[in-house]
Each structure stands twice: as C-alpha cells, then as structure tokens.
Motif scaffolding. Structure first.
Motif, PDB file in Angstrom:
ATOM      1  N   GLN A   1     -13.440  -1.954   0.806  1.00  0.00           N
ATOM      2  CA  GLN A   1     -13.368  -0.793   0.364  1.00  0.00           C
ATOM      3  C   GLN A   1     -12.703  -0.036   1.956  1.00  0.00           C
ATOM      4  OE1 GLN A   1     -11.070   1.436  -1.723  1.00  0.00           O
ATOM      5  NE2 GLN A   1     -11.093  -0.172  -3.021  1.00  0.00           N
TER       6      GLN A   1
ATOM      7  N   GLY B   1      -8.740  -2.881  -5.243  1.00  0.00           N
ATOM      8  CA  GLY B   1      -9.046  -2.439  -3.760  1.00  0.00           C
ATOM      9  C   GLY B   1      -7.334  -1.486  -3.445  1.00  0.00           C
ATOM     10  N   ILE B   2      -6.087  -1.929  -3.923  1.00  0.00           N
ATOM     11  CA  ILE B   2      -5.069  -1.522  -3.363  1.00  0.00           C
ATOM     12  C   ILE B   2      -5.129  -0.115  -4.591  1.00  0.00           C
ATOM     13  CG2 ILE B   2      -2.366  -1.451  -3.023  1.00  0.00           C
ATOM     14  CD1 ILE B   2      -3.013  -4.154  -3.586  1.00  0.00           C
TER      15      ILE B   2
ATOM     16  N   MET C   1      -0.166  -1.525   0.365  1.00  0.00           N
ATOM     17  CA  MET C   1      -0.153  -0.075  -0.142  1.00  0.00           C
ATOM     18  C   MET C   1       0.763   1.161  -0.025  1.00  0.00           C
ATOM     19  SD  MET C   1      -2.900   1.010  -0.284  1.00  0.00           S
ATOM     20  CE  MET C   1      -4.292  -0.278   0.462  1.00  0.00           C
TER      21      MET C   1
ATOM     22  N   ASP D   1     -15.624 -10.014  -2.853  1.00  0.00           N
ATOM     23  CA  ASP D   1     -15.774  -8.540  -3.390  1.00  0.00           C
ATOM     24  C   ASP D   1     -16.531  -8.014  -4.527  1.00  0.00           C
ATOM     25  OD1 ASP D   1     -14.635  -5.642  -4.099  1.00  0.00           O
ATOM     26  OD2 ASP D   1     -12.930  -6.232  -4.613  1.00  0.00           O
TER      27      ASP D   1
ATOM     28  N   ARG E   1     -12.158  -1.767   4.512  1.00  0.00           N
ATOM     29  CA  ARG E   1     -10.970  -2.149   5.180  1.00  0.00           C
ATOM     30  C   ARG E   1      -9.285  -2.035   4.029  1.00  0.00           C
ATOM     31  NH1 ARG E   1     -14.184  -6.676   4.359  1.00  0.00           N
ATOM     32  NH2 ARG E   1     -13.458  -7.375   2.287  1.00  0.00           N
ATOM     33  N   LYS E   2      -9.778  -1.520   3.434  1.00  0.00           N
ATOM     34  CA  LYS E   2      -8.187  -1.177   2.774  1.00  0.00           C
ATOM     35  C   LYS E   2      -8.121   0.534   2.845  1.00  0.00           C
ATOM     36  CE  LYS E   2      -7.749  -4.461  -0.123  1.00  0.00           C
ATOM     37  NZ  LYS E   2      -5.652  -4.923  -0.072  1.00  0.00           N
ATOM     38  N   HIS E   3      -9.303   1.191   3.132  1.00  0.00           N
ATOM     39  CA  HIS E   3      -9.060   2.552   3.126  1.00  0.00           C
ATOM     40  C   HIS E   3      -8.212   2.708   5.217  1.00  0.00           C
ATOM     41  CE1 HIS E   3     -10.631   3.806   0.301  1.00  0.00           C
ATOM     42  NE2 HIS E   3     -10.790   5.176   0.260  1.00  0.00           N
TER      43      HIS E   3
ATOM     44  N   ALA F   1      -7.715   3.583  -2.658  1.00  0.00           N
ATOM     45  CA  ALA F   1      -7.511   3.413  -1.173  1.00  0.00           C
ATOM     46  C   ALA F   1      -6.431   4.384  -1.147  1.00  0.00           C
ATOM     47  CB  ALA F   1      -7.710   2.223  -0.023  1.00  0.00           C
TER      48      ALA F   1
ATOM     49  N   GLU G   1      -6.042   0.536   6.179  1.00  0.00           N
ATOM     50  CA  GLU G   1      -4.734   0.306   5.900  1.00  0.00           C
ATOM     51  C   GLU G   1      -3.585   1.498   5.405  1.00  0.00           C
ATOM     52  OE1 GLU G   1      -2.090  -2.068   2.488  1.00  0.00           O
ATOM     53  OE2 GLU G   1      -4.126  -3.099   2.901  1.00  0.00           O
ATOM     54  N   SER G   2      -5.080   1.876   4.779  1.00  0.00           N
ATOM     55  CA  SER G   2      -4.078   2.858   3.652  1.00  0.00           C
ATOM     56  C   SER G   2      -3.864   4.568   4.831  1.00  0.00           C
ATOM     57  CB  SER G   2      -4.925   3.452   2.634  1.00  0.00           C
ATOM     58  OG  SER G   2      -5.654   3.854   2.049  1.00  0.00           O
TER      59      SER G   2
END
Length: 306
Positions: A125, A95-96, A1, A68, A127-129, A99, A131-132
């Motif tokens: 998204q 996804g990556i 990420m 997804d 979950r990805k956000h 985010a 992370e990011s």
C-alpha cells in the motif's frame, strides 16, 4: 490509478444515494493462523443489477514470502440471476482501489498548496499510495518512514526511479510527519505510530492501516478538533480501534462528528473550511469499492474486445 479515482468517487456517491448497498464485512480468524478470512459483499440495483463479493485472506507471514499480505478473489455475479460474470484477483483490486480512495480524500480535503507528502509504511500500500496521492496534488518531495531507516532506504532505492518527484528516506516517523503537508499511514501496527503532537496546522492525514477494533495506528487525539471523515460510519464504529478509543476517552462525542466521504462528494457535508484545520480520512475499505472497481475492469475489457 487515475481512472480508479474517478470510479471510487462515483461508487461512494452511489452508496450515499442508495444505488448500491452492502452489509458490514465479516472477519474470521482460524485457530493457529497468523491472519484472517474476510468476507465482503455488495449489490448494485441500477443501471445493471450486479452482485460483488470479495473473499479476502489477510496473511501476516506473506511479506516474508515476497507476497502481498492480501490475497483472494473478487466475484462479479448477475444481480438478477446470480450467475457468475467474472473472477478477479483481490490483491490487485484491493491495492489499486484502496490507494485511489485515499487520493480522492486528499483531493477533497488537503490544502491546495500541499507540497510535501509523508508515507509511513514500506509495503504494497505504500507503493500504491506513492502512485495515487501525487495524482491530486503537485508534490515537490516525498518522505518515507518504516519500521527502520534501513527499510525506508530500501523502499526509496526500489521506488525512486518511478516516483513522480524526489523521494527521500526519513530517519524517523516523527521527522517525516513534522515536515509533511499530507501524511499517509499504511502499516500493520497494533499501537500508534503517529502522534497528534507531530502534525503541523493544516495537515491532512489518510489513516489506512490497522482496521481492527483492538488495533491503533494513529493517536486517537487526532480526532479531537480535526475535520474527520471515513468511508462508512458503520465500519468506523465496528472496526476502527483509534476511533473507539477516542470515543472512550471522550475526545469525540460520537460518529455524528465524523462525516462520510460520500456526503462530501454529494454536497451534504462540508470539508475543510480554513487552511489551518487538520483533516483526517479514516479508511476502512468497502465492498462497494471492490464492486465498482471490478465492474469497471470488466466493462473496459468488453470495450477492448468490441
């Protein structure tokens, strides 16, 4: 990420400078299907000519299947000959990179002292956000709100062990937003779930979901007086229902009042100029982002093999 954030910054700068080009993406809703097919294409002219095409299937029933909602393929092809060079999973790429672009916008627009993050949504998204966004600001807490408190609590139980800071389920969206310095909306709502009245002075908003002209995820009044940016004005005018409503209601004069993130990156437009300003990034998603992400993955694999 963290690598993708840098890749997205370069991709949007390249788009601003004309090194990569793309048409507006195309949507098709087949009869009787709870979803759509989306076609997105881009071309890089230099230093290595490359075509990137994403064929995306957005299917509303997939979350109930444990999948997804975004499925499909990203195809890289030689920019001169058209020969296929790689095939990637569109779900992973989307996804990556989505985010990562939000994190980039947050780094450029949010207050330096932002400490509370609210994420509205409990899907992929979200979950990805989670992370990011904490990669660009030192948050001390994260609040999660969803369709119901139960959904939010389930998300927290599943994500809490890997979250970069304490994460809590909010009882309501309003509770989460009123306490936040940065707000991320990643839902499939067709009606606004975020009210302008809930935003504190100085809040930054990443509006990511509901990317169709008839869908509104955020209150159109947010555009009035906000320092607003998007990834591409062409996409904003064609796809963002909240923006179109803001124009129709004369809350904003038109697209010239909304900057492109690439303009901020290359220094041709200013972002936040005071701590009390509300800033907004309206994410639509671009083919040049998929192209850049896919190129980076393929180049990284080549380096490993060498």
């Amino acid at each position: 990420m963290s690598e993708c954030i840098a890749v997205m910054e370069q991709a949007l700068a390249d788009l601003q400078r004309g090194a990569v080009t793309q048409p507006l993406r195309s949507f098709w809703i087949p009869p009787g299907v709870n979803g759509a097919t989306v076609w997105m294409s881009a071309h890089r002219s230099a230093p290595k000519p490359m075509f990137g095409t994403k064929l995306l299937f957005v299917l509303g029933d997939n979350p109930s299947r444990g999948l997804d909602s975004h499925q499909g393929q990203v195809i890289l092809a030689d920019g001169a000959t058209g020969q296929v060079r790689a095939l990637l999973d569109a779900s992973a790429v989307t996804g990556i990179r989505t985010a990562a672009v939000s994190a980039l916008a947050t780094r450029l627009l949010a207050r330096e002292d932002a400490r509370v993050l609210a994420i509205i949504g409990t899907g992929v998204q979200a979950r990805k956000h989670l992370e990011s966004i904490p990669l660009v600001r030192p948050f001390t807490s994260v609040l999660i709100a969803g369709h119901s408190p139960d959904r939010a609590r389930q998300f927290v139980e599943e994500a809490g062990s890997t979250a970069p800071c304490p994460i809590t389920a909010a009882d309501t969206v309003e509770d989460a937003v009123r306490a936040a310095d940065v707000v991320v909306t990643v839902t499939d709502s067709h009606t606004p779930i975020l009210s302008r009245d809930w935003l504190r002075p100085g809040t930054h908003v990443n509006a990511v979901g509901a990317s169709r002209p008839m869908h509104w995820e955020i209150d159109p009044r947010i555009y009035a007086g906000a320092v607003a940016f998007c990834d591409r004005r062409e996409s904003l005018c064609a796809e963002a229902g909240d923006y179109l409503r803001a124009v129709a209601d004369r809350l904003i004069a038109g697209a010239e009042q909304v900057g492109e993130l690439g303009e901020l990156i290359v220094g041709t437009r200013k972002g936040r100029t005071s701590p009390d300003q509300i800033t907004l990034f309206r994410s639509l998603g671009l083919a040049v982002e998929d192209l850049a992400a896919a190129e980076y993955v393929v180049d990284k694999l080549a380096d490993v093999r060498r």
